[in-house]
Design a protein around this motif. Sequence first.
Motif, PDB file in Angstrom:
ATOM      1  N   ASN A  21      -0.883  12.026  -3.428  1.00  0.00           N
ATOM      2  CA  ASN A  21      -0.945  11.821  -1.977  1.00  0.00           C
ATOM      3  C   ASN A  21      -1.956  10.760  -1.584  1.00  0.00           C
ATOM      4  OD1 ASN A  21       0.976  13.879  -1.369  1.00  0.00           O
ATOM      5  ND2 ASN A  21      -0.615  15.447  -1.642  1.00  0.00           N
TER       6      ASN A  21
ATOM      7  N   THR B 158       1.954   5.416  -1.747  1.00  0.00           N
ATOM      8  CA  THR B 158       1.649   6.608  -2.527  1.00  0.00           C
ATOM      9  C   THR B 158       2.767   6.764  -3.540  1.00  0.00           C
ATOM     10  OG1 THR B 158       2.808   8.033  -0.936  1.00  0.00           O
ATOM     11  CG2 THR B 158       0.426   7.781  -0.666  1.00  0.00           C
TER      12      THR B 158
ATOM     13  N   CYS C 277       7.419  -0.845  13.878  1.00  0.00           N
ATOM     14  CA  CYS C 277       6.515  -0.005  13.120  1.00  0.00           C
ATOM     15  C   CYS C 277       6.782   1.468  13.418  1.00  0.00           C
ATOM     16  CB  CYS C 277       5.068  -0.354  13.483  1.00  0.00           C
ATOM     17  SG  CYS C 277       3.853   0.537  12.502  1.00  0.00           S
TER      18      CYS C 277
ATOM     19  N   ASP D  57      -1.689  -3.112   9.603  1.00  0.00           N
ATOM     20  CA  ASP D  57      -2.188  -2.707  10.920  1.00  0.00           C
ATOM     21  C   ASP D  57      -1.088  -2.281  11.882  1.00  0.00           C
ATOM     22  OD1 ASP D  57      -4.711  -3.308   9.984  1.00  0.00           O
ATOM     23  OD2 ASP D  57      -4.792  -5.290  10.923  1.00  0.00           O
ATOM     24  N   GLY D  58       0.173  -2.376  11.430  1.00  0.00           N
ATOM     25  CA  GLY D  58       1.280  -1.976  12.301  1.00  0.00           C
ATOM     26  C   GLY D  58       1.675  -3.021  13.311  1.00  0.00           C
TER      27      GLY D  58
ATOM     28  N   HIS E 192       3.188   3.609   2.700  1.00  0.00           N
ATOM     29  CA  HIS E 192       4.425   4.391   2.668  1.00  0.00           C
ATOM     30  C   HIS E 192       4.608   4.968   1.276  1.00  0.00           C
ATOM     31  CE1 HIS E 192       6.991   1.397   0.470  1.00  0.00           C
ATOM     32  NE2 HIS E 192       6.100   0.561   0.950  1.00  0.00           N
TER      33      HIS E 192
ATOM     34  N   GLN F  86       6.473   5.400  14.135  1.00  0.00           N
ATOM     35  CA  GLN F  86       5.450   6.198  14.811  1.00  0.00           C
ATOM     36  C   GLN F  86       4.648   6.965  13.755  1.00  0.00           C
ATOM     37  OE1 GLN F  86       7.047   8.863  17.715  1.00  0.00           O
ATOM     38  NE2 GLN F  86       5.061   9.397  18.581  1.00  0.00           N
ATOM     39  N   GLY F  87       3.352   6.952  13.901  1.00  0.00           N
ATOM     40  CA  GLY F  87       2.495   7.631  12.940  1.00  0.00           C
ATOM     41  C   GLY F  87       2.179   6.814  11.708  1.00  0.00           C
ATOM     42  N   TRP F  88       2.514   5.534  11.730  1.00  0.00           N
ATOM     43  CA  TRP F  88       2.237   4.649  10.595  1.00  0.00           C
ATOM     44  C   TRP F  88       0.747   4.645  10.287  1.00  0.00           C
ATOM     45  CZ3 TRP F  88       4.234   2.003   6.667  1.00  0.00           C
ATOM     46  CH2 TRP F  88       3.557   0.896   6.159  1.00  0.00           C
ATOM     47  N   GLN F  89       0.403   4.856   9.020  1.00  0.00           N
ATOM     48  CA  GLN F  89      -0.994   4.909   8.604  1.00  0.00           C
ATOM     49  C   GLN F  89      -1.371   3.782   7.643  1.00  0.00           C
ATOM     50  OE1 GLN F  89      -0.756   9.157   7.259  1.00  0.00           O
ATOM     51  NE2 GLN F  89      -2.469   9.447   8.667  1.00  0.00           N
ATOM     52  N   GLY F  90      -0.508   2.785   7.546  1.00  0.00           N
ATOM     53  CA  GLY F  90      -0.829   1.645   6.699  1.00  0.00           C
ATOM     54  C   GLY F  90      -0.347   1.769   5.270  1.00  0.00           C
TER      55      GLY F  90
ATOM     56  N   SER G  56       0.878  -1.163   0.000  1.00  0.00           N
ATOM     57  CA  SER G  56       0.000   0.000   0.000  1.00  0.00           C
ATOM     58  C   SER G  56       0.914   1.210   0.000  1.00  0.00           C
ATOM     59  CB  SER G  56      -0.912  -0.006   1.232  1.00  0.00           C
ATOM     60  OG  SER G  56      -1.788   1.102   1.211  1.00  0.00           O
TER      61      SER G  56
END
Length: 200
Positions: free
Chosen positions: A77, A72, A187, A150-151, A195, A189-193, A70
């Motif tokens: 974005n 960008t 994982c 999900d981290g 990169h 910090q701030g991982w949103q699923g 997953s």
Amino acid sequence: MGFGLHTGWAIEGSIGSKVKIDASYLSPHVNLASRLEAATKQYRVPLLMSEQFVSGLTGSVQTTCRRVDSVTFKGSNEPMKIFHQDVEPFDPNGPKPDNYADLLAATSWRNEAELDGANVDVSFIIKSLQSKKTLDVREVYDQAFNAYLDGKWGRCKVLCHLWLERFPSDAVMHVLVEYLMKHNFQCPQGWQGFHALREK
């Protein structure tokens, strides 16, 4: 040679001169298809597809497609799940990459406490990987990929190890593990699923 498949609108127009005229297509979707094509080199597969493209396939074909990452892409974005199609069944006897021993060592758990923390039933996973039912096998990969999104990278680490032991030649898993290794399976910090994939 790699192929990137995406779907969306595009504007077609003619460009050139009186001597030569070519058709050209302008659209952010054309750019995304180009990015997918370029990314096949990074993911070491001949074909990558966008989630939008896969959603338009028949159900039977969708069952042969699995999520790869997953990301960008440069210039966008919006996160996109990218897919690969497994045309052939997973091969337990395929060739191992040169860094196979490193991949196995990196994904090995240090002790039972780490394994308990990963919440993985190893015997059940091994049984699933040895199943002749493709859906049982794919379920293990999906568990690993979901843990990545999900981290829960400790759980992902264990599942990746068991997968690699069974299917050592799976390039998709090699790339995932190598990415996790860069972060020492911690994982961010701030991982949103997802990169950013910055390479063109």
